[in-house]
Design an enzyme around this catalytic site. Structure first.
Site, PDB file in Angstrom:
ATOM      1  CE  LYS A 259      -2.835  -3.338   1.778  1.00 32.98           C
ATOM      2  NZ  LYS A 259      -2.376  -4.725   1.953  1.00 32.98           N
ATOM      3  CG  HIS A 451     -15.208 -13.452   0.425  1.00 32.39           C
ATOM      4  ND1 HIS A 451     -14.945 -14.003   1.649  1.00 32.39           N
ATOM      5  CD2 HIS A 451     -14.103 -12.754   0.080  1.00 32.39           C
ATOM      6  CE1 HIS A 451     -13.723 -13.647   2.026  1.00 32.39           C
ATOM      7  NE2 HIS A 451     -13.195 -12.891   1.089  1.00 32.39           N
TER       8      HIS A 451
HETATM    9  N1  F0G Z   1      -3.043  -5.148   7.383  1.00 31.14           N
HETATM   10  C1  F0G Z   1      -3.893  -4.319   6.752  1.00 31.14           C
HETATM   11  C2  F0G Z   1      -4.448  -3.133   7.480  1.00 31.14           C
HETATM   12  C3  F0G Z   1      -4.290  -4.588   5.420  1.00 31.14           C
HETATM   13  O1  F0G Z   1      -5.151  -3.761   4.812  1.00 31.14           O
HETATM   14  C4  F0G Z   1      -3.743  -5.719   4.764  1.00 31.14           C
HETATM   15  C5  F0G Z   1      -4.132  -6.042   3.390  1.00 31.14           C
HETATM   16  C6  F0G Z   1      -2.851  -6.543   5.473  1.00 31.14           C
HETATM   17  C7  F0G Z   1      -2.524  -6.222   6.780  1.00 31.14           C
HETATM   18  C8  F0G Z   1      -2.268  -7.785   4.856  1.00 31.14           C
HETATM   19  O2  F0G Z   1      -1.268  -7.460   3.967  1.00 31.14           O
HETATM   20  O3  F0G Z   1      -2.075  -8.340   1.768  1.00 31.14           O
HETATM   21  O4  F0G Z   1       0.318  -7.650   2.116  1.00 31.14           O
HETATM   22  O5  F0G Z   1      -0.541  -9.708   3.160  1.00 31.14           O
HETATM   23  N2  F0G Z   1      -5.111  -5.515   2.786  1.00 31.14           N
HETATM   24  C9  F0G Z   1      -5.525  -5.719   1.399  1.00 31.14           C
HETATM   25  C10 F0G Z   1      -6.846  -5.035   1.152  1.00 31.14           C
HETATM   26  C11 F0G Z   1      -5.492  -7.134   0.932  1.00 31.14           C
HETATM   27  O6  F0G Z   1      -7.407  -5.240   0.049  1.00 31.14           O
HETATM   28  O7  F0G Z   1      -7.318  -4.266   1.989  1.00 31.14           O
HETATM   29  P1  F0G Z   1      -0.890  -8.341   2.680  1.00 31.14           P
END
Ligand code: F0G
Length: 468
Positions: A259, A451
């Site tokens: 992100k 889902h």
């Molecule tokens: N923590 C947060 C706050 C996240 O939004 C995500 C992933 C993760 C941990 C896990 O990280 O995907 O690199 O293993 N969020 C994505 C989403 C998948 O679509 O909100 P990751």
């Protein structure tokens, strides 16, 4: 840089990736073939993909240049030196452990410190943090602030409820608590920020009780931008200064760098505790790779070393947060009920409110999700009873999620203002036809995380697929 409240992109486009929209008939055919589950669609059949902001960023010219410098040596690569220098400079912790993404950082951390039956306390766990806690026999508990559920314009709805946290610490006792985590921004309540004031209060409480306090900091730069805008003490601080201030208040952090690392893959754990670092490193060598690459290539590490700084650029952040705000206001104007105020990386639409004629067990969020695809070739994601509900094994009835939401996440630096206008126009058409949307039933589902792979069927002829 605003044009009639319309944030202008602070970059120009040097390399393009063609996208195309299928005809209405083709879209109806593709959705049917995907058994009405948008996770089963081919990406090339979507015109605008708003499934996630994770790993979907566009890279800058400086990142592409840095990629060419990638040192792919197994041990001690120059790329790692550049990566760890950037991470230490920005986040100010002594040690950094690279990982290939956020959930592997969580896996390594929780495997090492969570004992079965222990609690992990969070403002709100993201799915993978929750899943990884449960997987190690831990018990995840959420303490979102009470304003996260109301309609007020309180600016820091991502905050933790400090009183409820303190009660839980006293009730369960310190020995039963593995760690406290603050998720910034708080994805599960709408990508909403946490204030420094709140981070400080939780820090003081954790110090008092000698509890480990970490960030889950996937969107740290967006969080810092909200602090600059809305927490008067920090109005004149740079994003770098606010970030340093935030990270000084925690013992360490876990990050999905897909992100605000402005990269397509990557993650890390930072910390100051040498003994814990050594324990974590032992496991990371076993499951991720040597400590100087952690499941990433040298070029990934170089890309991240540049991306962290670009994510803190104020003109970029003003544009990003402004884009989501503009988008939210326009969606409201066309009649979409959205979660307010808008956060950093996504818009959340309340499909339950938009489609009151579709009961929860017929998945109003899924009706809206399929409508976005059928009407405009746009892929969004249901986060209501399809994702979080389940079937009661005794009665076969659906146990519903608290809210029937749909998330439209916006990849970083990928879509322009006219793409946003196209999404708004599609939303307008959906609102005009909303009474003719129908619910769905599940015809096949796996045991876990249904889902992603379940098959669905519309309960009537969906007007979006039949109108001329
Ligand atoms: N923590 C947060 C706050 C996240 O939004 C995500 C992933 C993760 C941990 C896990 O990280 O995907 O690199 O293993 N969020 C994505 C989403 C998948 O679509 O909100 P990751």
């Amino acid at each position: 840089m605003n044009f009639k409240n319309h944030p202008v992109e602070p970059f120009r486009i040097k390399s393009i990736e063609p996208i195309k929209i299928l005809s209405e008939q083709e879209r109806a055919y593709k959705l049917k073939k995907a058994q009405n589950n948008v996770f089963q669609l081919d990406a090339e059949d979507t015109f605008i993909d708003l499934l996630t902001d994770s790993g979907t960023t566009a890279l800058s010219n400086k990142q592409w240049a840095a990629i060419m410098l990638g040192d792919e040596s197994y041990a001690g690569a120059k790329s790692f030196k550049r990566f760890s220098k950037a991470v230490k400079d920005i986040f100010r912790h002594e040690y950094v452990i690279p990982t290939h993404q956020g959930r592997s950082a969580e896996n390594i951390m929780f495997s090492t410190i969570v004992k079965p039956g222990q609690y992990v306390l969070n403002n709100t766990h993201f799915d993978t943090t929750k899943g990884n806690t449960l997987h190690k026999g831990g018990i995840p508990l959420d303490f979102p602030c009470r304003q996260s559920k109301d309609n007020s314009d309180f600016r820091f709805k991502g905050n933790m409820d400090v009183l409820a946290l303190e009660e839980a610490i006293l009730k369960h006792g310190v020995d039963k608590i593995a760690m406290v985590i603050m998720t910034i921004t708080n994805n599960s309540v709408g990508g909403l920020p946490v204030s420094i004031e709140n981070i400080r209060e939780v820090s003081a409480l954790c110090k008092q009780h000698k509890l480990m306090y970490y960030f889950d900091c996937a969107r740290f730069a967006e969080n810092a931008c909200f602090i600059k805008r809305f927490e008067p003490e920090f109005a004149d601080h740079s994003i770098e200064e606010i970030t340093a201030e935030m990270f000084e208040l925690v013992d360490g952090a876990m990050m999905s760098a897909k992100k605000d690392g402005l990269s397509n893959i990557g993650g890390f754990i930072t910390l100051n505790d040498k003994e814990l670092m050594e324990q974590l490193t032992e496991l990371m060598i076993l499951v991720e790779g040597f400590p100087t690459y952690g499941g990433l290539t040298g070029r990934d590490l170089d890309c991240l070393a540049v991306g962290f700084y670009e994510a803190m650029d104020e003109s970029y952040l003003e544009y990003r947060i402004g884009q989501v705000k503009y988008w939210g206001e326009k969606l409201k104007e066309v009649g979409m009920p959205i979660v307010e105020p808008t956060g950093g990386h996504a818009i959340f639409i309340d499909a339950g409110k938009l489609l009151p004629h579709i009961p929860g067990d017929e998945f109003p969020g899924q009706a809206l999700t399929t409508a976005f695809y059928l009407e405009g070739g746009i892929r969004v994601v249901e986060i209501g009873s399809l994702m979080f509900g389940e079937e009661d094994p005794k009665t076969g009835k659906q146990i519903l999620a608290p809210r029937e939401m749909v998330r439209l996440a916006i990849p970083r630096r990928v879509y322009t203002a006219s793409h946003i206008d196209y999404i708004i126009e599609t939303a307008r058409k959906i609102v005009e036809n909303k009474d003719s949307l129908c619910g769905y039933k599940i015809t096949k589902q796996p045991k876990f995380l249904r889902h992603f792979t379940c098959a669905l069927e519309p309960l009537a002829v969906n007007s979006m697929s039949s109108k001329k």
